[in-house]
Design a protein around this motif. Structure first.
Motif, PDB file in Angstrom:
ATOM      1  N   TRP A 252     -60.549  18.904 -62.956  1.00  0.00           N
ATOM      2  CA  TRP A 252     -61.981  18.784 -63.249  1.00  0.00           C
ATOM      3  C   TRP A 252     -62.308  17.319 -63.500  1.00  0.00           C
ATOM      4  O   TRP A 252     -62.697  16.928 -64.602  1.00  0.00           O
ATOM      5  CB  TRP A 252     -62.357  19.644 -64.458  1.00  0.00           C
ATOM      6  CG  TRP A 252     -61.974  21.076 -64.285  1.00  0.00           C
ATOM      7  CD1 TRP A 252     -60.860  21.703 -64.759  1.00  0.00           C
ATOM      8  CD2 TRP A 252     -62.709  22.061 -63.562  1.00  0.00           C
ATOM      9  NE1 TRP A 252     -60.853  23.016 -64.385  1.00  0.00           N
ATOM     10  CE2 TRP A 252     -61.973  23.278 -63.643  1.00  0.00           C
ATOM     11  CE3 TRP A 252     -63.917  22.049 -62.857  1.00  0.00           C
ATOM     12  CZ2 TRP A 252     -62.425  24.452 -63.044  1.00  0.00           C
ATOM     13  CZ3 TRP A 252     -64.356  23.215 -62.263  1.00  0.00           C
ATOM     14  CH2 TRP A 252     -63.617  24.408 -62.353  1.00  0.00           C
ATOM     15  N   PRO A 253     -62.173  16.459 -62.477  1.00  0.00           N
ATOM     16  CA  PRO A 253     -62.269  15.012 -62.686  1.00  0.00           C
ATOM     17  C   PRO A 253     -63.639  14.519 -63.122  1.00  0.00           C
ATOM     18  O   PRO A 253     -63.741  13.430 -63.700  1.00  0.00           O
ATOM     19  CB  PRO A 253     -61.881  14.440 -61.319  1.00  0.00           C
ATOM     20  CG  PRO A 253     -62.208  15.540 -60.348  1.00  0.00           C
ATOM     21  CD  PRO A 253     -61.913  16.807 -61.071  1.00  0.00           C
ATOM     22  N   ASP A 254     -64.685  15.291 -62.848  1.00  0.00           N
ATOM     23  CA  ASP A 254     -66.032  14.834 -63.177  1.00  0.00           C
ATOM     24  C   ASP A 254     -66.518  15.323 -64.536  1.00  0.00           C
ATOM     25  O   ASP A 254     -67.662  15.046 -64.923  1.00  0.00           O
ATOM     26  CB  ASP A 254     -67.020  15.299 -62.094  1.00  0.00           C
ATOM     27  CG  ASP A 254     -66.646  14.762 -60.722  1.00  0.00           C
ATOM     28  OD1 ASP A 254     -66.128  13.627 -60.661  1.00  0.00           O
ATOM     29  OD2 ASP A 254     -66.878  15.470 -59.723  1.00  0.00           O
ATOM     30  N   ARG A 255     -65.672  16.028 -65.268  1.00  0.00           N
ATOM     31  CA  ARG A 255     -66.114  16.649 -66.516  1.00  0.00           C
ATOM     32  C   ARG A 255     -65.895  15.765 -67.745  1.00  0.00           C
ATOM     33  O   ARG A 255     -66.495  16.025 -68.788  1.00  0.00           O
ATOM     34  CB  ARG A 255     -65.375  17.973 -66.723  1.00  0.00           C
ATOM     35  CG  ARG A 255     -65.654  19.015 -65.651  1.00  0.00           C
ATOM     36  CD  ARG A 255     -66.926  19.748 -65.909  1.00  0.00           C
ATOM     37  NE  ARG A 255     -67.203  20.765 -64.905  1.00  0.00           N
ATOM     38  CZ  ARG A 255     -67.975  21.819 -65.127  1.00  0.00           C
ATOM     39  NH1 ARG A 255     -68.534  21.996 -66.305  1.00  0.00           N
ATOM     40  NH2 ARG A 255     -68.204  22.694 -64.156  1.00  0.00           N
ATOM     41  N   GLY A 256     -65.036  14.783 -67.649  1.00  0.00           N
ATOM     42  CA  GLY A 256     -64.747  13.949 -68.803  1.00  0.00           C
ATOM     43  C   GLY A 256     -64.231  14.761 -69.985  1.00  0.00           C
ATOM     44  O   GLY A 256     -64.670  14.569 -71.126  1.00  0.00           O
ATOM     45  N   LEU A 257     -63.295  15.647 -69.720  1.00  0.00           N
ATOM     46  CA  LEU A 257     -62.833  16.582 -70.742  1.00  0.00           C
ATOM     47  C   LEU A 257     -62.104  15.865 -71.876  1.00  0.00           C
ATOM     48  O   LEU A 257     -61.173  15.086 -71.630  1.00  0.00           O
ATOM     49  CB  LEU A 257     -61.895  17.613 -70.118  1.00  0.00           C
ATOM     50  CG  LEU A 257     -62.502  18.515 -69.036  1.00  0.00           C
ATOM     51  CD1 LEU A 257     -61.413  19.418 -68.441  1.00  0.00           C
ATOM     52  CD2 LEU A 257     -63.637  19.348 -69.594  1.00  0.00           C
ATOM     53  N   PRO A 258     -62.492  16.123 -73.133  1.00  0.00           N
ATOM     54  CA  PRO A 258     -61.802  15.516 -74.284  1.00  0.00           C
ATOM     55  C   PRO A 258     -60.512  16.259 -74.598  1.00  0.00           C
ATOM     56  O   PRO A 258     -60.387  16.965 -75.596  1.00  0.00           O
ATOM     57  CB  PRO A 258     -62.832  15.642 -75.410  1.00  0.00           C
ATOM     58  CG  PRO A 258     -63.622  16.863 -75.066  1.00  0.00           C
ATOM     59  CD  PRO A 258     -63.680  16.894 -73.550  1.00  0.00           C
ATOM     60  N   LEU A 259     -59.526  16.089 -73.722  1.00  0.00           N
ATOM     61  CA  LEU A 259     -58.240  16.761 -73.833  1.00  0.00           C
ATOM     62  C   LEU A 259     -57.146  15.743 -74.118  1.00  0.00           C
ATOM     63  O   LEU A 259     -57.125  14.660 -73.526  1.00  0.00           O
ATOM     64  CB  LEU A 259     -57.890  17.479 -72.534  1.00  0.00           C
ATOM     65  CG  LEU A 259     -58.442  18.877 -72.268  1.00  0.00           C
ATOM     66  CD1 LEU A 259     -58.055  19.298 -70.856  1.00  0.00           C
ATOM     67  CD2 LEU A 259     -57.918  19.873 -73.273  1.00  0.00           C
TER      68      LEU A 259
END
Length: 221
Positions: A48-55
């Motif tokens: 999910w490269p466009d989501r900017g996931l805080p993982l």
């Protein structure tokens, strides 16, 4: 809110991590190996490269240091994994989503742990934690598909009002999900066992089923 996931490198834990992160929770994927956790985080963010996931990834102690912790390990490792970080879990809400099941041929059978449920076994292993049981009936695929809402109801069981409230607050943030207070932790036994029925339906009808309840009015309290 920072949420740590013990067993976050597995299918259910990883799917939940992605979904929680997509809803703005700072999510820590936990594993026995911090390197393995970091690898899984990189893979999930790459999907999910466009989501900017805080993982982020950490070992189990690092994940357990978060404000709220989810136990997403295989069921037979849930209590021992929680016990290994008992000091970190003291006074915190710990959400157990594990189901005790075994597959015999094409049939899924529920197992009854010595305490009656996996969640009760976790509570016994970490008596100072505030354990709740939730998310048993949500398919991992649906959790991890950020292009679609989850479309499921979630039953929450706990002997601690704070754990019930916190778990319901988190679960209700997931799109398409309704959270319901299903009573004390003793209710987790039939909730967990019912997962075997849902999996059997998946096999029979070649689909992924989830649970919806009628006659419950959230707006009416």
């Amino acid at each position: 809110m920072r949420i740590g996931i013990l067993g976050g490198t597995g299918p259910a834990g990883g799917a939940l991590a992605v979904r929680l992160a997509s809803e703005g929770f700072d999510t820590v994927v936990g594993s026995r190996s911090a390197e393995r956790a970091a690898e899984v985080c990189d893979r999930l963010k790459g999907e999910w490269p466009d989501r900017g996931l805080p993982l982020s990834g950490a070992d189990n102690n690092g994940a357990a240091s978060c404000e709220v912790v989810v136990v997403a390990t295989p069921w037979d490792a849930a209590a021992t994994t929680a016990a290994s970080v008992a000091g970190e879990l003291a006074g915190k809400v710990a959400i157990c989503m594990a189901n005790a099941l075994v597959k015999m041929g094409r049939e899924f059978q529920p197992l009854i742990p010595s305490r009656g449920s996996v969640a009760a076994s976790v509570q016994s292993a970490v008596p100072r934690a505030l354990v709740s049981a939730a998310l048993h009936h949500v398919p991992a695929h649906d959790l991890g598909d950020l292009n679609q809402p989850v479309d499921s109801d979630v039953l929450v069981c706990s002997d601690h009002p704070e754990a019930t409230d916190t778990t319901m607050e988190i679960v209700a943030r997931l799109p398409g999900v309704r959270a319901f207070d299903a009573g004390p932790l003793s209710s987790a036994s039939p909730v967990e066992a019912f997962t075997a029925v849902l999996l059997q339906l998946n096999v029979r009808y070649k689909t992924r089923v989830a649970v919806r309840f009628t006659g419950l009015d959230l707006e009416g309290g």
